[in-house]
Motif scaffolding. Structure first.
Motif, PDB file in Angstrom:
ATOM      1  N   MET A  32       0.853  -1.179   0.000  1.00  0.00           N
ATOM      2  CA  MET A  32       0.000   0.000   0.000  1.00  0.00           C
ATOM      3  C   MET A  32       0.898   1.240   0.000  1.00  0.00           C
ATOM      4  N   ASP A  33       0.488   2.210  -0.776  1.00  0.00           N
ATOM      5  CA  ASP A  33       1.198   3.473  -0.861  1.00  0.00           C
ATOM      6  C   ASP A  33       0.127   4.547  -1.041  1.00  0.00           C
ATOM      7  N   ASP A  34       0.069   5.505  -0.166  1.00  0.00           N
ATOM      8  CA  ASP A  34      -1.002   6.518  -0.192  1.00  0.00           C
ATOM      9  C   ASP A  34      -2.380   5.869  -0.181  1.00  0.00           C
ATOM     10  N   LYS A  35      -2.508   4.784   0.570  1.00  0.00           N
ATOM     11  CA  LYS A  35      -3.757   4.036   0.708  1.00  0.00           C
ATOM     12  C   LYS A  35      -4.259   3.462  -0.617  1.00  0.00           C
ATOM     13  N   LYS A  36      -3.317   3.266  -1.559  1.00  0.00           N
ATOM     14  CA  LYS A  36      -3.647   2.639  -2.842  1.00  0.00           C
ATOM     15  C   LYS A  36      -2.739   1.434  -3.015  1.00  0.00           C
ATOM     16  N   LEU A  37      -3.274   0.407  -3.620  1.00  0.00           N
ATOM     17  CA  LEU A  37      -2.478  -0.772  -3.900  1.00  0.00           C
ATOM     18  C   LEU A  37      -1.414  -0.390  -4.926  1.00  0.00           C
ATOM     19  N   THR A  38      -0.164  -0.627  -4.584  1.00  0.00           N
ATOM     20  CA  THR A  38       0.947  -0.213  -5.441  1.00  0.00           C
ATOM     21  C   THR A  38       1.858  -1.394  -5.710  1.00  0.00           C
ATOM     22  N   ARG A  39       2.327  -1.470  -6.946  1.00  0.00           N
ATOM     23  CA  ARG A  39       3.252  -2.523  -7.348  1.00  0.00           C
ATOM     24  C   ARG A  39       4.464  -1.861  -8.006  1.00  0.00           C
ATOM     25  N   TYR A  40       5.657  -2.251  -7.560  1.00  0.00           N
ATOM     26  CA  TYR A  40       6.895  -1.737  -8.146  1.00  0.00           C
ATOM     27  C   TYR A  40       7.528  -2.844  -8.980  1.00  0.00           C
ATOM     28  N   GLU A  41       7.978  -2.488 -10.161  1.00  0.00           N
ATOM     29  CA  GLU A  41       8.578  -3.474 -11.056  1.00  0.00           C
ATOM     30  C   GLU A  41       9.929  -2.978 -11.552  1.00  0.00           C
ATOM     31  N   ARG A  42      10.880  -3.889 -11.562  1.00  0.00           N
ATOM     32  CA  ARG A  42      12.184  -3.613 -12.160  1.00  0.00           C
ATOM     33  C   ARG A  42      12.328  -4.574 -13.335  1.00  0.00           C
ATOM     34  N   THR A  43      12.652  -4.023 -14.481  1.00  0.00           N
ATOM     35  CA  THR A  43      12.829  -4.857 -15.660  1.00  0.00           C
ATOM     36  C   THR A  43      14.164  -4.537 -16.323  1.00  0.00           C
ATOM     37  N   ARG A  80       3.287   0.935 -10.467  1.00  0.00           N
ATOM     38  CA  ARG A  80       1.903   0.777 -10.931  1.00  0.00           C
ATOM     39  C   ARG A  80       1.009   0.935  -9.706  1.00  0.00           C
ATOM     40  N   GLN A  81       0.067   1.874  -9.797  1.00  0.00           N
ATOM     41  CA  GLN A  81      -0.833   2.151  -8.687  1.00  0.00           C
ATOM     42  C   GLN A  81      -2.270   1.924  -9.130  1.00  0.00           C
ATOM     43  N   GLN A  82      -2.992   1.194  -8.308  1.00  0.00           N
ATOM     44  CA  GLN A  82      -4.371   0.890  -8.658  1.00  0.00           C
ATOM     45  C   GLN A  82      -5.276   2.063  -8.311  1.00  0.00           C
ATOM     46  N   LYS A  83      -6.061   2.470  -9.302  1.00  0.00           N
ATOM     47  CA  LYS A  83      -7.051   3.530  -9.086  1.00  0.00           C
ATOM     48  C   LYS A  83      -8.353   3.008  -9.671  1.00  0.00           C
ATOM     49  N   ASP A  84      -9.303   2.790  -8.802  1.00  0.00           N
ATOM     50  CA  ASP A  84     -10.571   2.155  -9.182  1.00  0.00           C
ATOM     51  C   ASP A  84     -10.248   0.790  -9.790  1.00  0.00           C
ATOM     52  N   SER A  85     -10.656   0.538 -11.005  1.00  0.00           N
ATOM     53  CA  SER A  85     -10.384  -0.778 -11.608  1.00  0.00           C
ATOM     54  C   SER A  85      -9.205  -0.727 -12.581  1.00  0.00           C
ATOM     55  N   GLU A  86      -8.508   0.412 -12.649  1.00  0.00           N
ATOM     56  CA  GLU A  86      -7.389   0.562 -13.579  1.00  0.00           C
ATOM     57  C   GLU A  86      -6.074   0.677 -12.822  1.00  0.00           C
ATOM     58  N   TRP A  87      -4.985   0.433 -13.534  1.00  0.00           N
ATOM     59  CA  TRP A  87      -3.642   0.611 -12.979  1.00  0.00           C
ATOM     60  C   TRP A  87      -2.986   1.797 -13.671  1.00  0.00           C
TER      61      TRP A  87
END
Length: 100
Positions: free
Chosen positions: A1-12, A48-55
């Motif tokens: 969680m980041d700023d009360k939003k589901l957050t995903r960090y990716e390294r590629t 990538r941060q989830q906002k509603d049903s989108e990332w």
């Protein structure tokens, strides 16, 4: 969680390369065959941060690093690439195998 939003960090990381094979005619009907390669390694850090049903995607950093088969490279963070000449060796071995 980041700023009360589901957050995903990716390294590629993505590695692309280009091989060059050079044939040079020599005396007595012989031919010299050389192979060289150049590479580009691109590393990216994405949030990538989830906002509603989108990332929502944010590129936090991207670090391209270019090097050749004869030189290594080092980026500003100290990440190093050292060529092993494996690609060139495999290309030349394949050519030798076809000629034998």
């Amino acid at each position: 969680m980041d700023d009360k939003k589901l957050t995903r960090y990716e390294r590629t990381a993505q590695l692309t390369g280009k091989a060059t094979v050079l044939l040079t005619p020599l005396e007595d009907g012989r031919t010299r065959i050389t192979a060289s390669a150049s590479y580009q390694l691109t590393r990216a850090f994405v949030r990538r941060q989830q906002k509603d049903s989108e990332w929502l995607t944010t590129l936090l950093s991207q670090a391209p690093l270019e090097f050749t088969s004869s030189t290594g490279a080092k980026d500003i963070l100290g990440f190093q690439c050292f060529p092993t000449h494996a690609l060139e060796s495999e290309i030349l071995a394949g050519i030798r195998a076809r000629l034998d």
